[in-house]
Design a protein around this motif. Structure first.
Motif, PDB file in Angstrom:
ATOM      1  N   THR A 205      11.954 -11.506  -0.543  1.00  0.00           N
ATOM      2  CA  THR A 205      11.731 -11.481  -1.975  1.00  0.00           C
ATOM      3  C   THR A 205      11.942 -10.090  -2.518  1.00  0.00           C
ATOM      4  N   GLY A 206      12.859  -9.951  -3.458  1.00  0.00           N
ATOM      5  CA  GLY A 206      13.114  -8.646  -4.060  1.00  0.00           C
ATOM      6  C   GLY A 206      12.157  -8.385  -5.193  1.00  0.00           C
ATOM      7  N   CYS A 207      12.064  -7.130  -5.613  1.00  0.00           N
ATOM      8  CA  CYS A 207      11.225  -6.797  -6.745  1.00  0.00           C
ATOM      9  C   CYS A 207      11.767  -5.537  -7.390  1.00  0.00           C
ATOM     10  N   SER A 208      11.605  -5.469  -8.707  1.00  0.00           N
ATOM     11  CA  SER A 208      12.111  -4.320  -9.438  1.00  0.00           C
ATOM     12  C   SER A 208      10.974  -3.385  -9.791  1.00  0.00           C
ATOM     13  N   SER A 209      11.308  -2.193 -10.223  1.00  0.00           N
ATOM     14  CA  SER A 209      10.303  -1.198 -10.543  1.00  0.00           C
ATOM     15  C   SER A 209       9.773  -1.408 -11.950  1.00  0.00           C
ATOM     16  N   ALA A 210       8.554  -0.939 -12.164  1.00  0.00           N
ATOM     17  CA  ALA A 210       7.919  -1.100 -13.466  1.00  0.00           C
ATOM     18  C   ALA A 210       8.309   0.058 -14.365  1.00  0.00           C
ATOM     19  N   SER A 211       9.320  -0.159 -15.194  1.00  0.00           N
ATOM     20  CA  SER A 211       9.869   0.921 -15.991  1.00  0.00           C
ATOM     21  C   SER A 211       8.942   1.341 -17.123  1.00  0.00           C
ATOM     22  N   SER A 212       8.006   0.452 -17.513  1.00  0.00           N
ATOM     23  CA  SER A 212       7.150   0.774 -18.637  1.00  0.00           C
ATOM     24  C   SER A 212       5.936   1.609 -18.236  1.00  0.00           C
ATOM     25  N   GLN A 213       5.751   1.834 -16.939  1.00  0.00           N
ATOM     26  CA  GLN A 213       4.587   2.574 -16.501  1.00  0.00           C
ATOM     27  C   GLN A 213       4.841   4.071 -16.488  1.00  0.00           C
ATOM     28  N   ALA A 214       3.723   4.804 -16.465  1.00  0.00           N
ATOM     29  CA  ALA A 214       3.821   6.258 -16.385  1.00  0.00           C
ATOM     30  C   ALA A 214       4.416   6.653 -15.043  1.00  0.00           C
ATOM     31  N   GLU A 215       5.113   7.757 -15.012  1.00  0.00           N
ATOM     32  CA  GLU A 215       5.692   8.265 -13.771  1.00  0.00           C
ATOM     33  C   GLU A 215       4.571   8.550 -12.780  1.00  0.00           C
TER      34      GLU A 215
ATOM     35  N   ALA B 199       5.974  -4.939 -13.363  1.00  0.00           N
ATOM     36  CA  ALA B 199       4.827  -4.483 -12.578  1.00  0.00           C
ATOM     37  C   ALA B 199       4.182  -5.623 -11.803  1.00  0.00           C
ATOM     38  N   LEU B 200       4.439  -6.869 -12.227  1.00  0.00           N
ATOM     39  CA  LEU B 200       3.861  -8.029 -11.548  1.00  0.00           C
ATOM     40  C   LEU B 200       4.723  -8.437 -10.369  1.00  0.00           C
ATOM     41  N   TYR B 201       4.094  -8.644  -9.233  1.00  0.00           N
ATOM     42  CA  TYR B 201       4.806  -9.157  -8.056  1.00  0.00           C
ATOM     43  C   TYR B 201       4.205 -10.519  -7.730  1.00  0.00           C
ATOM     44  N   LYS B 202       5.005 -11.563  -7.853  1.00  0.00           N
ATOM     45  CA  LYS B 202       4.533 -12.911  -7.566  1.00  0.00           C
ATOM     46  C   LYS B 202       4.867 -13.269  -6.125  1.00  0.00           C
ATOM     47  N   VAL B 203       3.839 -13.570  -5.342  1.00  0.00           N
ATOM     48  CA  VAL B 203       4.043 -13.941  -3.948  1.00  0.00           C
ATOM     49  C   VAL B 203       4.767 -15.278  -3.884  1.00  0.00           C
ATOM     50  N   ALA B 204       5.776 -15.349  -3.017  1.00  0.00           N
ATOM     51  CA  ALA B 204       6.682 -16.500  -3.005  1.00  0.00           C
ATOM     52  C   ALA B 204       6.048 -17.786  -2.500  1.00  0.00           C
TER      53      ALA B 204
ATOM     54  N   ASP C 118       5.942  -9.230   0.661  1.00  0.00           N
ATOM     55  CA  ASP C 118       4.946 -10.152   1.187  1.00  0.00           C
ATOM     56  C   ASP C 118       5.394 -10.696   2.532  1.00  0.00           C
ATOM     57  N   VAL C 119       4.410 -11.074   3.317  1.00  0.00           N
ATOM     58  CA  VAL C 119       4.652 -11.591   4.660  1.00  0.00           C
ATOM     59  C   VAL C 119       4.050 -12.986   4.736  1.00  0.00           C
ATOM     60  N   GLN C 120       4.906 -13.994   4.606  1.00  0.00           N
ATOM     61  CA  GLN C 120       4.481 -15.393   4.653  1.00  0.00           C
ATOM     62  C   GLN C 120       3.268 -15.642   3.763  1.00  0.00           C
ATOM     63  N   GLY C 121       3.325 -15.100   2.538  1.00  0.00           N
ATOM     64  CA  GLY C 121       2.280 -15.384   1.570  1.00  0.00           C
ATOM     65  C   GLY C 121       1.168 -14.361   1.500  1.00  0.00           C
ATOM     66  N   ASP C 122       1.286 -13.256   2.229  1.00  0.00           N
ATOM     67  CA  ASP C 122       0.243 -12.235   2.212  1.00  0.00           C
ATOM     68  C   ASP C 122       0.848 -10.885   1.840  1.00  0.00           C
TER      69      ASP C 122
ATOM     70  N   MET D 127       2.388  -9.286  18.725  1.00  0.00           N
ATOM     71  CA  MET D 127       3.319 -10.069  17.926  1.00  0.00           C
ATOM     72  C   MET D 127       3.097  -9.730  16.466  1.00  0.00           C
ATOM     73  N   GLU D 128       4.110  -9.943  15.629  1.00  0.00           N
ATOM     74  CA  GLU D 128       3.944  -9.693  14.200  1.00  0.00           C
ATOM     75  C   GLU D 128       5.042 -10.412  13.440  1.00  0.00           C
ATOM     76  N   VAL D 129       4.776 -10.726  12.172  1.00  0.00           N
ATOM     77  CA  VAL D 129       5.800 -11.301  11.306  1.00  0.00           C
ATOM     78  C   VAL D 129       6.613 -10.161  10.706  1.00  0.00           C
ATOM     79  N   ASN D 130       7.908 -10.231  10.877  1.00  0.00           N
ATOM     80  CA  ASN D 130       8.820  -9.226  10.340  1.00  0.00           C
ATOM     81  C   ASN D 130       9.053  -9.536   8.860  1.00  0.00           C
ATOM     82  N   SER D 131       8.767  -8.575   7.981  1.00  0.00           N
ATOM     83  CA  SER D 131       8.890  -8.830   6.543  1.00  0.00           C
ATOM     84  C   SER D 131      10.338  -9.020   6.114  1.00  0.00           C
TER      85      SER D 131
END
Length: 533
Positions: free
Chosen positions: A21-31, A288-293, A519-523, A71-75
């Motif tokens: 899942t890709g995500c963009s940066s929050a351009s409206s926020q302060a640096e 700024a919102l990241y919706k988990v897939a 996110d990693v399988q919903g987390d 073991m681990e889930v690869n993001s």
């Protein structure tokens, strides 16, 4: 899948492949100004940890950053893969051979060996230590002797099912076959510990040494925990993040954390309350919102079997039917949640729509059921985490009180206290909580209703028929057959309603301009975030 064939580690696990899942940066926020050091620094919201040792607080985002599991889930791939392990294999899902990667060390340079895992597992499985990760080892041979059900003296100090062959090989024998064992090895309680953890436990608690992508730097109590990227980490990029420094900033609730984020002083918040989502979108921008897939979480009311006045299934059914989930999801939660009608989320193959018939809103029938059951003269107490979801708990409490005609009292407290009360069977009423998986399996939800299962202390529910079905589901290596067994188990549990399903929240995180959440399988895991500045 044929039982007689050597089963590869990933093939044993029910996995769901997700697109990254890709995500963009929050351009409206302060640096983001970072910490002034010029390093790629990211900060995240946390509460004052009860412990930052992974085995003592399995859900800790700090512990996740410090630890590298077998073991681990690869993001990047969303697959369960070997990390500190080279291979995890079994012929029968009961006896497992584990081979470790060569050359791995702890942050202090000491080698990570099979004994490092065995020592940590034995300490965590020791009931008298009272570490929260203890329940992870319920399925291991020898656990019962270390955790006698009668509360008596332990008859063993080590798991008989864990045998160290040499520095890079170990063998684990379970009490019964479990197809999910490789996934269990991706959870925090199965992290290794160096010898220094046992030489000076008090000192280790304040400054733990592990083998993960980030190493501990400092802990200013009630202020922050600082971790630094560890150059010696041998895992791939999908097991770590892009920050050179991670700062866990400590807050007592989400509101002051949100204020800091709007001021550009905080980079990441997870489990954003539904009541905050629209405000965040307006003030910070949708970026700024990241919706988990994938939905991996569920909100429930857990009802302890040891609270005498709440033992009646009819009472629980009436309580459930008095709650208008649809109205709350639409109004208070602004559509950022959906009513739950099962003990497992819809994202799992074992989900059966409408399995919870008592989750349908019907206040008239609820009152009739309660009257036929003899009524309820006491006060229903709902215990909850004071740091989150208080508006939601209040709405639920009011509906139960108004629609069922009984007294309901809210009892908010710190999350650490609520966790302690649940784990030590000290609840005085129902407990509102958020439940999610450590790995993707219906067993992560249903095992808490197995006698002695992981998470079972919260309700104390016990049903021999359920126990038998859950054991059979774990042992069945055919995915379809295993799923059907889990469905049958849930159907039996739901009749007693040891937990009342409420909502499947749409899971959001908040990210600053510099944070790129993954996110990693919903987390959402803070330490996996990319650095976007």
């Amino acid at each position: 899948m044929e039982r007689q064939k050597k089963t590869a580690l990933v093939a044993c696990v029910v996995s769901l492949m997700l697109a990254a899942t890709g995500c963009s940066s929050a351009s409206s926020q302060a640096e983001q100004v970072g910490d002034g050091s010029g390093e790629a620094t990211l900060s995240f919201m946390t509460s004052e940890p009860k412990s930052i040792v992974p085995q003592k607080d399995p859900g800790s985002q700090i512990g996740m950053a410090l630890c590298a599991n077998l073991m681990e889930v690869n993001s990047e791939t969303q697959k369960l893969e070997p990390l500190a392990a080279k291979s995890v294999t079994s012929d029968d899902a009961q006896v497992w051979d584990i081979e470790l990667q060569d050359g791995w060390t702890f942050h202090d340079g000491t080698p990570v060996t099979a004994q490092s895992f065995a020592d940590a597992w034995n300490a965590t499985a020791t009931g008298s230590n009272a570490w929260q990760g203890n329940g992870t080892f319920v399925s291991f041979e020898g656990y019962d002797k270390m955790n006698p059900l009668d509360g008596g003296k332990a008859k063993a100090s080590e798991l008989s099912g864990v045998k160290v062959v040499d520095d890079t090989h170990m063998e684990v024998t379970l009490k019964a076959p479990n197809r999910d064992f490789p996934a269990i090895l991706s959870t925090n309680p199965t992290c290794p510990m160096p010898q220094s953890a046992f030489d000076d436990e008090t000192g280790y608690d304040q400054a733990p040494v592990s083998n993960g992508p980030y190493k501990f730097d400092s802990w200013e109590h009630n202020q922050q925990v600082v971790m630094e990227k560890w150059d010696g980490f041998k895992g791939a990029e999908g097991f770590s993040g892009g920050a050179e420094k991670l700062i866990g900033k400590i807050y007592t609730s989400v509101d002051p954390a949100y204020t800091d984020m709007t001021a550009g002083n905080l980079d990441m918040i997870r489990n954003v309350p539904a009541t905050m989502v629209d405000k965040a979108s307006s003030q910070l921008g949708e970026e700024a919102l990241y919706k988990v897939a994938i939905g991996s979480k569920q909100q429930t009311l857990q009802v302890p079997a040891y609270v005498d006045e709440l033992t009646s299934p009819a009472l629980r059914q009436a309580i459930s039917m008095s709650i208008d989930r649809e109205a709350i999801a639409t109004s208070l939660l602004k559509g950022h949640a959906e009513p739950s009608d099962s003990l497992v989320p819809p994202s799992l193959e074992s989900y059966v729509p409408g399995s919870c018939e008592a989750c349908t809103f019907d206040p008239k029938e609820a009152k009739e059921i309660l009257a036929d059951d003899g009524g309820f003269e006491g006060t229903l107490t709902i215990e909850s985490n004071s740091n989150s979801d208080q508006q939601l708990v209040q709405a639920i409490a009011k509906q139960i009180q108004d629609n069922l005609g009984i007294k309901v009292q809210m009892k908010p407290m710190l999350g650490t206290e609520l966790s302690e009360r649940r784990n030590n069977q000290k609840l005085e009423g129902a407990a509102f909580g958020l439940w999610g998986w450590s790995y993707m399996s219906p067993d992560q939800y249903l095992s808490q209703y197995e006698t002695g299962g992981d998470g079972n202390l919260a309700t104390g529910y016990s049903n021999p028929e359920v126990d038998k079905l859950l054991r059979a589901a774990r042992a069945e290596m055919d995915d379809g057959k295993s799923t059907e067994l889990f469905k049958h188990a849930e159907a039996k549990i739901i009749k007693d309603l040891p937990a009342i399903p409420l909502f499947i929240p749409t899971d959001y995180g908040l990210q600053s301009k510099c944070a790129v959440l993954n996110d990693v399988q919903g987390d959402l895991q803070y330490y996996r975030a990319g650095y976007g500045c």
